[in-house]
Design a protein around this motif. Structure first.
Motif, PDB file in Angstrom:
ATOM      1  N   CYS A   1      69.576  50.633  67.215  1.00 39.14           N
ATOM      2  CA  CYS A   1      71.044  50.723  67.223  1.00 39.14           C
ATOM      3  C   CYS A   1      71.516  51.992  66.516  1.00 39.14           C
ATOM      4  CB  CYS A   1      71.650  49.491  66.553  1.00 39.14           C
ATOM      5  SG  CYS A   1      71.460  47.959  67.501  1.00 39.14           S
TER       6      CYS A   1
ATOM      7  N   THR B   1      62.707  51.198  72.020  1.00 36.20           N
ATOM      8  CA  THR B   1      62.875  49.976  72.808  1.00 36.20           C
ATOM      9  C   THR B   1      61.534  49.267  72.977  1.00 36.20           C
ATOM     10  OG1 THR B   1      64.726  50.965  74.019  1.00 36.20           O
ATOM     11  CG2 THR B   1      63.692  49.027  74.989  1.00 36.20           C
TER      12      THR B   1
ATOM     13  N   ALA C   1      77.194  50.972  69.653  1.00 35.16           N
ATOM     14  CA  ALA C   1      76.057  50.772  68.747  1.00 35.16           C
ATOM     15  C   ALA C   1      76.469  49.961  67.521  1.00 35.16           C
ATOM     16  CB  ALA C   1      75.477  52.118  68.330  1.00 35.16           C
ATOM     17  N   THR C   2      77.649  50.271  66.981  1.00 32.18           N
ATOM     18  CA  THR C   2      78.147  49.520  65.825  1.00 32.18           C
ATOM     19  C   THR C   2      78.421  48.073  66.196  1.00 32.18           C
ATOM     20  OG1 THR C   2      79.180  51.560  65.025  1.00 32.18           O
ATOM     21  CG2 THR C   2      79.862  49.509  63.981  1.00 32.18           C
TER      22      THR C   2
ATOM     23  N   TYR D   1      73.675  55.193  67.981  1.00 32.63           N
ATOM     24  CA  TYR D   1      74.864  55.682  67.267  1.00 32.63           C
ATOM     25  C   TYR D   1      74.769  57.184  67.016  1.00 32.63           C
ATOM     26  CZ  TYR D   1      78.302  55.890  63.390  1.00 32.63           C
ATOM     27  OH  TYR D   1      79.361  56.208  62.559  1.00 32.63           O
TER      28      TYR D   1
ATOM     29  N   ALA E   1      76.948  46.407  68.464  1.00 36.28           N
ATOM     30  CA  ALA E   1      75.653  45.740  68.649  1.00 36.28           C
ATOM     31  C   ALA E   1      75.105  45.234  67.322  1.00 36.28           C
ATOM     32  CB  ALA E   1      74.660  46.699  69.305  1.00 36.28           C
ATOM     33  N   THR E   2      75.239  46.011  66.259  1.00 39.32           N
ATOM     34  CA  THR E   2      74.770  45.544  64.947  1.00 39.32           C
ATOM     35  C   THR E   2      75.637  44.399  64.424  1.00 39.32           C
ATOM     36  OG1 THR E   2      76.070  47.238  63.780  1.00 39.32           O
ATOM     37  CG2 THR E   2      73.799  47.799  64.367  1.00 39.32           C
TER      38      THR E   2
ATOM     39  N   LEU F   1      65.111  46.591  65.721  1.00 37.38           N
ATOM     40  CA  LEU F   1      66.431  46.420  66.338  1.00 37.38           C
ATOM     41  C   LEU F   1      67.467  47.305  65.668  1.00 37.38           C
ATOM     42  CD1 LEU F   1      66.461  42.541  66.862  1.00 37.38           C
ATOM     43  CD2 LEU F   1      66.615  44.260  68.669  1.00 37.38           C
ATOM     44  N   VAL F   2      67.446  47.322  64.342  1.00 37.37           N
ATOM     45  CA  VAL F   2      68.426  48.116  63.596  1.00 37.37           C
ATOM     46  C   VAL F   2      68.213  49.609  63.831  1.00 37.37           C
ATOM     47  CG1 VAL F   2      69.119  48.791  61.261  1.00 37.37           C
ATOM     48  CG2 VAL F   2      68.900  46.373  61.845  1.00 37.37           C
TER      49      VAL F   2
ATOM     50  N   THR G   1      75.439  47.965  59.244  1.00 39.11           N
ATOM     51  CA  THR G   1      76.696  47.936  60.000  1.00 39.11           C
ATOM     52  C   THR G   1      77.844  48.525  59.197  1.00 39.11           C
ATOM     53  OG1 THR G   1      75.937  45.922  61.109  1.00 39.11           O
ATOM     54  CG2 THR G   1      78.281  46.455  61.281  1.00 39.11           C
TER      55      THR G   1
ATOM     56  N   THR H   1      70.824  44.066  58.279  1.00 36.29           N
ATOM     57  CA  THR H   1      71.739  44.250  59.404  1.00 36.29           C
ATOM     58  C   THR H   1      73.166  44.514  58.947  1.00 36.29           C
ATOM     59  OG1 THR H   1      70.354  42.700  60.648  1.00 36.29           O
ATOM     60  CG2 THR H   1      72.524  43.217  61.561  1.00 36.29           C
TER      61      THR H   1
END
Length: 556
Positions: free
Chosen positions: A91, A39, A514-515, A95, A517-518, A87-88, A340, A336
């Motif tokens: 996430c 983060t 989490a998914t 997950y 979010a992507t 970011l990825v 995903t 991204t």
């Protein structure tokens, strides 16, 4: 502000030590450290991206000037790549936490997962920020070490084989990279990017072309472009879902980033542009034809990955402002969306017990949320308006049309054909896994699925172990009652550590969140298409100008 530049590398490395010290005994603390550090890296990356829009930032570690010191540089391109990758990876980490807690994976392999994952994040950041060839090589090696650990978690036979293939190919590319670095240093007396940009002009055409070709080979292997992409479909699908997702979505783009950096900064003039365009076309067509032939979802997505790398190489091969900007947009989009899709594949495997499309069905009715999580990125990667996939492809095709050469027009046609075949592949997946009725052989809820083993004896041993734990062992069979082997739809474990897990109609909420979010991140590129296009255009101009980067690094 320059003091922030090394933090995306240093923070994950520091957290790795804390994570190893915590170990399995303090697993909650280990999870907290991983999430907190990633983060923080996200926040720092966003700050660097915004600051770099006013000009590149650099830091010489130890205050040693080039070529002696380690130089890290954050410009518009590296700042954007850092932001998207952080970011990825955050996430994907969330997950994996949801998956590990749902599977009750409290064993040693999961304790190793967090340190290895943090080292991988540090290696990725190192490659994006590296200001010289040697530290770019170090970043590659950091990624290689952590990648092998992540690929082989659990020590199952298929994972060891896939990891071994990956390591052999990576070591081969590392040797080529070292030779290229040695030739570069012998010819110029430095490996610093800014100094090389000035000194390459004084070298003979043969020497610079040799170095350029060797570096393109190394980065092509990392990016999985044709004809050096055969290793990817066999290496990625056997890994745990979160590992496969971050590898497919991000690691291949590291190679594309290195192409962008070196082709614009070190080798202006586009001497090998036509070769890159041919490679781009071959990657597109051969990759997507490979995807058409697949019936396993993970392998299918692996071939689409190879195919869509061709779009990025297309923009690099054009080597003009529009082409470079289009390539950057497509890199951001693909990181991204591809991540995903592999996360969704993990959820599908968890619900249906397999990723073999011929054994799936009925998910549109039985799992509407999962269907939506697949549908949106699937349409995105197929290039359906108004998603970012369409925006990126349109930008690249317009750049090809503006170029006007015969080869550029051929690439425009090849891009269109690849996009249509991608849509065909996505429709095939939708029809088989989601739209049609659930086949009789699909795993029911609560079925304990087995780890994929090397041979029948290993599989028998696994059955006994699962039965001892009180769960029913199920061995998938075809219509004739014959057990299905590897490559023919055998159910494999979705556990991070490779152990048997229980299928469920309701995936863990953390994994779904989490998914989702992507998915939202991918949609944000459409909402912010204007600012994103403007930023990438300024980034392309900065890359082609070269002067801001050189002056920042070499200033007293």
């Amino acid at each position: 502000m320059n003091a922030l530049v090394p933090l995306p590398v240093l923070l994950p490395l520091f957290a790795t030590g804390l994570s190893l010290a915590a170990g399995i005994r303090l697993k909650r603390f280990q999870r907290f450290i991983s999430v907190a550090v990633l983060t923080a890296v996200v926040v720092i990356s966003v700050v660097l991206m915004i600051a770099a829009d006013d000009g590149p930032l650099s830091v010489h570690l130890g205050d040693f000037a080039p070529p002696l010191g380690i130089t890290l540089v954050a410009d518009r391109l590296s700042g954007l790549m850092l932001t998207v990758s952080s970011l990825v990876t955050l996430c994907v980490l969330v997950y994996s936490l949801g998956q590990g807690m749902a599977d009750k994976d409290d064993e040693t392999p999961l304790a190793v997962f967090h340190p290895a994952y943090l080292i991988l994040v540090a290696g990725i950041a190192c490659t994006f920020l590296a200001g010289d060839l040697m530290n770019l090589f170090v970043g590659f090696e950091i990624m290689l070490v952590s990648s092998f650990v992540l690929l082989t978690l659990g020590g199952t036979g298929p994972r060891i084989r896939a990891g071994s293939t990956y390591v052999i190919i990576s070591l081969l590319s590392s040797m080529i990279f070292l030779v290229a670095i040695a030739i570069t240093y012998a010819a110029t007396g430095t490996v610093n990017f800014a100094q090389l940009a000035e000194r390459f002009d004084g070298l003979s055409l043969g020497v610079t072309t040799l170095i350029q070709a060797m570096l393109l080979t190394v980065f092509g292997i990392k990016a999985a472009v044709f004809p050096v992409a055969a290793w990817l479909p066999d290496s990625y699908p056997t890994a745990p879902a979160p590992v496969t997702a971050v590898f497919a979505g991000l690691l291949t783009k590291v190679g594309v980033y290195c192409m962008l950096r070196t082709e614009t900064l070190l080798f202006p003039g586009n001497r090998l542009g036509n070769l890159l365009l041919v490679v781009a076309l071959a990657s597109m067509i051969i990759g997507i034809l490979g995807a058409v032939a697949q019936t396993d979802l993970k392998r299918l997505l692996s071939f689409t990955l190879i195919s869509h790398i061709g779009y990025m190489v297309f923009g690099i091969g054009l080597a003009d402002r529009a082409g470079i900007a289009g390539a950057i947009v497509y890199v951001v989009h693909h990181i991204t969306v591809q991540t995903t899709l592999f996360l969704v594949a993990g959820l599908i495997e968890r619900r249906g017990g397999t990723t073999e499309l011929t054994r799936l069905g009925g998910m549109a009715r039985g799992a509407p949320l999962l269907s939506l999580l697949f549908f949106v990125p699937a349409m995105n990667i197929a290039g359906i308006p108004p998603f970012s996939g369409f925006i990126g492809k349109l930008a690249l095709m317009r750049a090809g049309v503006d170029n006007g050469s015969v080869l550029a027009w051929v690439l425009v046609g090849g891009s269109t054909l690849t996009s249509l075949l991608t849509l065909y592949v996505i429709v095939k997946v939708w029809n088989l896994a989601f739209w049609r009725s659930e086949p009789p052989g699909q795993a029911a809820e609560g079925t304990v699925m087995e780890s994929q083993e090397d041979d029948a004896d290993d599989a028998d041993d696994t059955d006994d172990d699962v039965a001892d734990e009180g769960g029913p062992a199920v061995t998938p069979q075809d219509d004739r009652g014959i057990p299905v082997g590897p490559g023919g739809g055998q159910v494999v474990a979705t556990s991070i550590t490779g152990k048997a897990v229980t299928t469920t109609k309701r995936p863990p909420r953390t994994m779904l969140a989490a998914t989702a979010a992507t998915v939202v991140l991918g949609l944000s590129y459409t909402v912010l298409a204007g600012p994103l296009a403007a930023y990438t255009d300024r980034s392309a101009q900065e890359l082609l100008t070269r002067t801001p980067y050189i002056e920042e690094v070499l200033r007293p």
